[in-house]
Design a protein around this motif. Structure first.
Motif, PDB file in Angstrom:
ATOM      1  N   UNK A   5       1.040  -1.140   0.008  1.00 32.02           N
ATOM      2  CA  UNK A   5      -0.029   0.289  -0.167  1.00 32.02           C
ATOM      3  C   UNK A   5       0.853   1.273  -0.162  1.00 32.02           C
ATOM      4  N   UNK A   6       0.642   2.005  -0.878  1.00 33.60           N
ATOM      5  CA  UNK A   6       1.476   3.297  -1.269  1.00 33.60           C
ATOM      6  C   UNK A   6       1.078   4.430  -0.254  1.00 33.60           C
ATOM      7  N   UNK A   7       1.466   4.597   0.987  1.00 33.19           N
ATOM      8  CA  UNK A   7       1.026   5.440   2.020  1.00 33.19           C
ATOM      9  C   UNK A   7       1.744   7.023   1.600  1.00 33.19           C
ATOM     10  N   UNK A   8       2.936   6.769   1.349  1.00 34.40           N
ATOM     11  CA  UNK A   8       3.357   8.278   0.929  1.00 34.40           C
ATOM     12  C   UNK A   8       3.627   9.101   1.982  1.00 34.40           C
ATOM     13  N   UNK A   9       3.216  10.544   1.758  1.00 31.80           N
ATOM     14  CA  UNK A   9       3.866  11.541   2.481  1.00 31.80           C
ATOM     15  C   UNK A   9       2.798  12.114   3.588  1.00 31.80           C
ATOM     16  N   UNK A  10       2.527  13.418   3.472  1.00 36.15           N
ATOM     17  CA  UNK A  10       2.131  14.241   4.829  1.00 36.15           C
ATOM     18  C   UNK A  10       0.804  14.496   4.688  1.00 36.15           C
ATOM     19  N   UNK A  11       0.119  14.020   3.841  1.00 37.86           N
ATOM     20  CA  UNK A  11      -1.282  14.227   3.712  1.00 37.86           C
ATOM     21  C   UNK A  11      -1.769  15.644   3.705  1.00 37.86           C
ATOM     22  N   UNK A  12      -1.070  16.501   3.329  1.00 40.89           N
ATOM     23  CA  UNK A  12      -1.285  18.034   3.435  1.00 40.89           C
ATOM     24  C   UNK A  12      -2.738  18.510   3.062  1.00 40.89           C
ATOM     25  N   UNK A  83      11.310  10.928  -0.972  1.00 31.80           N
ATOM     26  CA  UNK A  83      10.200  10.553  -1.708  1.00 31.80           C
ATOM     27  C   UNK A  83      10.424   9.732  -2.963  1.00 31.80           C
ATOM     28  N   UNK A  84       9.730   8.572  -3.206  1.00 32.48           N
ATOM     29  CA  UNK A  84      10.314   7.704  -4.419  1.00 32.48           C
ATOM     30  C   UNK A  84       9.227   7.483  -5.485  1.00 32.48           C
ATOM     31  N   UNK A  85       8.391   8.599  -5.353  1.00 34.05           N
ATOM     32  CA  UNK A  85       7.354   8.706  -6.526  1.00 34.05           C
ATOM     33  C   UNK A  85       6.578   7.201  -6.219  1.00 34.05           C
ATOM     34  N   UNK A  86       5.680   6.705  -7.053  1.00 34.48           N
ATOM     35  CA  UNK A  86       4.689   5.708  -6.915  1.00 34.48           C
ATOM     36  C   UNK A  86       5.283   4.290  -7.532  1.00 34.48           C
ATOM     37  N   UNK A  87       6.489   4.181  -8.062  1.00 34.53           N
ATOM     38  CA  UNK A  87       7.287   2.896  -8.470  1.00 34.53           C
ATOM     39  C   UNK A  87       8.359   2.826  -7.591  1.00 34.53           C
ATOM     40  N   UNK A  91      10.511  -0.882  -5.997  1.00 34.86           N
ATOM     41  CA  UNK A  91      11.984  -1.397  -6.044  1.00 34.86           C
ATOM     42  C   UNK A  91      12.374  -1.541  -4.608  1.00 34.86           C
ATOM     43  N   UNK A  92      12.159  -0.588  -3.766  1.00 37.85           N
ATOM     44  CA  UNK A  92      12.856  -0.698  -2.340  1.00 37.85           C
ATOM     45  C   UNK A  92      12.207  -1.699  -1.673  1.00 37.85           C
ATOM     46  N   UNK A  93      10.963  -2.017  -2.006  1.00 36.06           N
ATOM     47  CA  UNK A  93      10.425  -3.270  -1.218  1.00 36.06           C
ATOM     48  C   UNK A  93      10.711  -4.520  -1.619  1.00 36.06           C
ATOM     49  N   UNK A  94      11.522  -4.552  -2.832  1.00 40.13           N
ATOM     50  CA  UNK A  94      11.557  -5.802  -3.728  1.00 40.13           C
ATOM     51  C   UNK A  94      11.644  -7.207  -2.762  1.00 40.13           C
ATOM     52  N   UNK A 193       7.709   7.158 -11.404  1.00 41.21           N
ATOM     53  CA  UNK A 193       6.384   7.025 -11.629  1.00 41.21           C
ATOM     54  C   UNK A 193       5.716   5.906 -12.196  1.00 41.21           C
ATOM     55  N   UNK A 194       5.057   5.339 -11.543  1.00 41.23           N
ATOM     56  CA  UNK A 194       4.570   3.832 -12.207  1.00 41.23           C
ATOM     57  C   UNK A 194       3.707   4.206 -13.353  1.00 41.23           C
ATOM     58  N   UNK A 195       2.969   5.093 -13.148  1.00 41.22           N
ATOM     59  CA  UNK A 195       1.735   5.598 -14.140  1.00 41.22           C
ATOM     60  C   UNK A 195       2.233   6.149 -15.523  1.00 41.22           C
ATOM     61  N   UNK A 196       3.413   6.866 -15.329  1.00 42.53           N
ATOM     62  CA  UNK A 196       4.186   7.738 -16.433  1.00 42.53           C
ATOM     63  C   UNK A 196       5.269   6.992 -16.993  1.00 42.53           C
ATOM     64  N   UNK A 197       5.750   6.060 -16.154  1.00 47.94           N
ATOM     65  CA  UNK A 197       7.173   5.566 -16.708  1.00 47.94           C
ATOM     66  C   UNK A 197       6.901   4.051 -16.944  1.00 47.94           C
TER      67      UNK A 197
END
Length: 361
Positions: A5-12, A83-87, A91-94, A193-197
Motif C-alpha cells: 500500500x502506497x502510503x506516501x507523505x504528509x497528507x497536506x 520521496x520515491x514516487x509511485x514506482x 523497488x525498495x520493497x523488492x 512514476x509507475x503511471x508515467x514511466x
C-alpha cells in the motif's frame, strides 16, 4: 499473496486532521481509511501487507499492531528516506515482495475507497496471461485526468493520454493494481512514476490489461472528496450490508452510528452521516452530510452539515457548522457560534463566528 500500500507523505490536503494522525489512520466511516483496504485484502487470502511510507512509520505500526493480531495478517513497513514516487517504493520493497512463489501481488494507493473487487481482479489477471492488471473507473469529465485507452473486448491497454483535449475514452486509473513479480525487474531504485514511466512500457509490450471497476470509486485525500466518498460508501452499504446502517424515526437516508455513541431525543440525523465511537449527541441536534469522529460531544440544537468534526471536539449549543468546515482534534466551538467553511487547527477554542472560509491557526 502479498500487497503493497502506497502510503506516501504528509497528507497536506487533509489538514488539520493529518496534523494529529498520519492520513491512512484518519477515520473514514468509523474506522481508519487503511483498514478498509487491509480487511478486503485479508478476505481474498493476502497474508502480508507492506506499507510504503516516508512519514512517521512508528505511529502507523504501533497503531496497526492490534489489527495485525485481530485480523491474523502480517503488517510491515518499507520506509523511504526520500520521496520515491509511485514506482520507486516497489523497488525498495523488492525483497519483501518476492517470496519465490511467483504469485502476483497487489499495489494500492492508500487514498482510494471502493468496493475492492479483489477476487474478480485475481480471476481476470490470471485469465489474460499478461504481466500487469490495472483497475480503471469511468468518469464524467475525462479531460481532468490521465485516460487509459484500451480494447473493450480483451481489456488490453493500448496507451495513456494525459488530460485529453478531445475525447479518447472515459476510463481512468483507479490506483489498484495486480502485478507479476517480473514487473519489479522493470523498476530502478530511484524516484519513478509507475503511471508515467512503467505502465506505458508494459503496454507497449502488449502485457498490460485493465479491468473496469464495478461499483463506486473515490480518492478521499481531500475534504470535499472525503464527504462525497462517504455518501458513495454508505450507498454501497445500503445495497450490500443494509443491516449495518442505523434505523429509527430520527434517521434520514443512509447513516452509520457506532454502537457506543449516544444520540439524544428529537435529533434528526442524515442523510450521509457517520457518528463515531463514544460520541455524545445531545437532544435536538441536526446532522447531515458529515463525519463526527471518535469522542465528539455535540450540544443541544447544534446543526452540522457538509463538514468533518475531528476527534474529541465539542460543538456548543445552537452552533451552526457548514460549508466544508473541518475541525481538527480537540477543537471547542462555543455556543451559538457560526462557521462557514472554517478550517480549525487542533486544540483551539472558537468563541466568535467564522463568516467566510479561512484557516484558524
Amino acid at each position: 499473496m502479498k500487497a503493497l500500500i502506497l502510503v506516501g507523505g504528509f497528507g497536506t490536503r487533509l489538514r488539520p486532521l493529518t496534523l494529529s494522525m498520519p492520513k491512512p489512520l484518519v477515520d473514514f466511516a468509523n474506522k481508519p481509511m487503511i483498514l478498509h483496504q487491509i480487511e478486503a485484502l485479508k478476505d481474498v487470502g493476502v497474508t502480508e501487507v507492506i506499507l510504503a511510507i516516508n512519514y512517521r512509520p512508528e505511529v502507523m505500526l504501533n497503531f496497526l499492531k492490534d489489527f495485525e493480531n485481530q485480523l491474523g495478517i502480517k503488517i510491515t513497513c518499507s520506509q523511504e528516506t526520500e520521496p520515491m514516487g509511485t514506482a520507486g517504493p516497489l523497488a525498495l520493497a523488492r525483497d519483501k515482495l518476492i517470496d519465490g512463489s511467483g504469485e502476483p501481488f497487489f499495489v494500492l494507493n492508500s487514498d482510494v475507497i471502493s468496493e475492492y473487487p479483489f477476487s474478480q481482479l485475481i480471476q481476470f489477471h490470471k485469465s489474460h496471461g499478461g504481466e500487469a492488471t490495472i483497475v480503471v473507473t469511468k468518469v464524467d469529465e475525462p479531460s481532468k485526468y490521465g485516460v487509459v485507452v484500451m480494447e473493450e473486448e480483451t481489456g488490453k491497454v493500448e496507451r495513456f493520454v494525459e488530460k485529453p483535449k478531445i475525447f479518447v475514452g472515459n476510463k481512468i486509473n483507479a490506483g489498484i493494481y495486480l502485478l507479476n513479480p517480473s514487473v519489479l525487474d522493470r523498476i530502478e531504485l530511484k524516484p519513478t512514476s509507475i503511471e508515467k514511466e512503467i505502465f506505458p512500457k508494459i503496454a507497449s509490450d502488449q502485457k498490460l490489461f485493465a479491468m473496469v471497476l464495478p461499483g463506486f470509486w473515490m480518492d478521499i485525500g481531500q475534504p470535499r472528496d472525503y464527504i462525497t466518498g462517504l455518501r458513495l460508501y454508505l450507498d454501497s452499504l445500503r445495497k450490500n450490508s443494509p443491516s449495518k446502517l442505523a434505523k429509527g424515526t430520527h434517521i434520514v437516508g443512509n447513516v452509520l452510528v457506532h454502537e457506543s455513541a449516544i444520540i439524544g431525543e428529537g435529533c434528526l440525523i442524515g442523510p450521509d452521516v457517520a457518528v463515531g465511537p463514544g460520541c455524545v449527541v445531545d437532544p435536538g441536534v441536526r446532522l447531515s452530510r458529515c463525519t463526527v469522529m471518535r469522542g465528539v460531544r455535540i450540544k443541544k440544537h447544534a446543526c452540522i452539515t457538509s463538514s468533518i468534526i475531528g476527534w474529541h471536539s465539542t460543538v456548543g449549543q445552537w452552533a451552526r457548522i457548514e460549508n466544508m468546515t473541518i475541525l481538527g482534534e480537540d477543537v471547542h466551538v462555543g455556543d451559538e457560534v457560526y462557521s462557514n467553511g472554517g478550517v480549525v487547527l487542533p486544540h483551539k477554542e472558537i468563541k466568535s463566528s467564522i463568516l467566510k472560509p479561512e484557516i484558524v491557526m
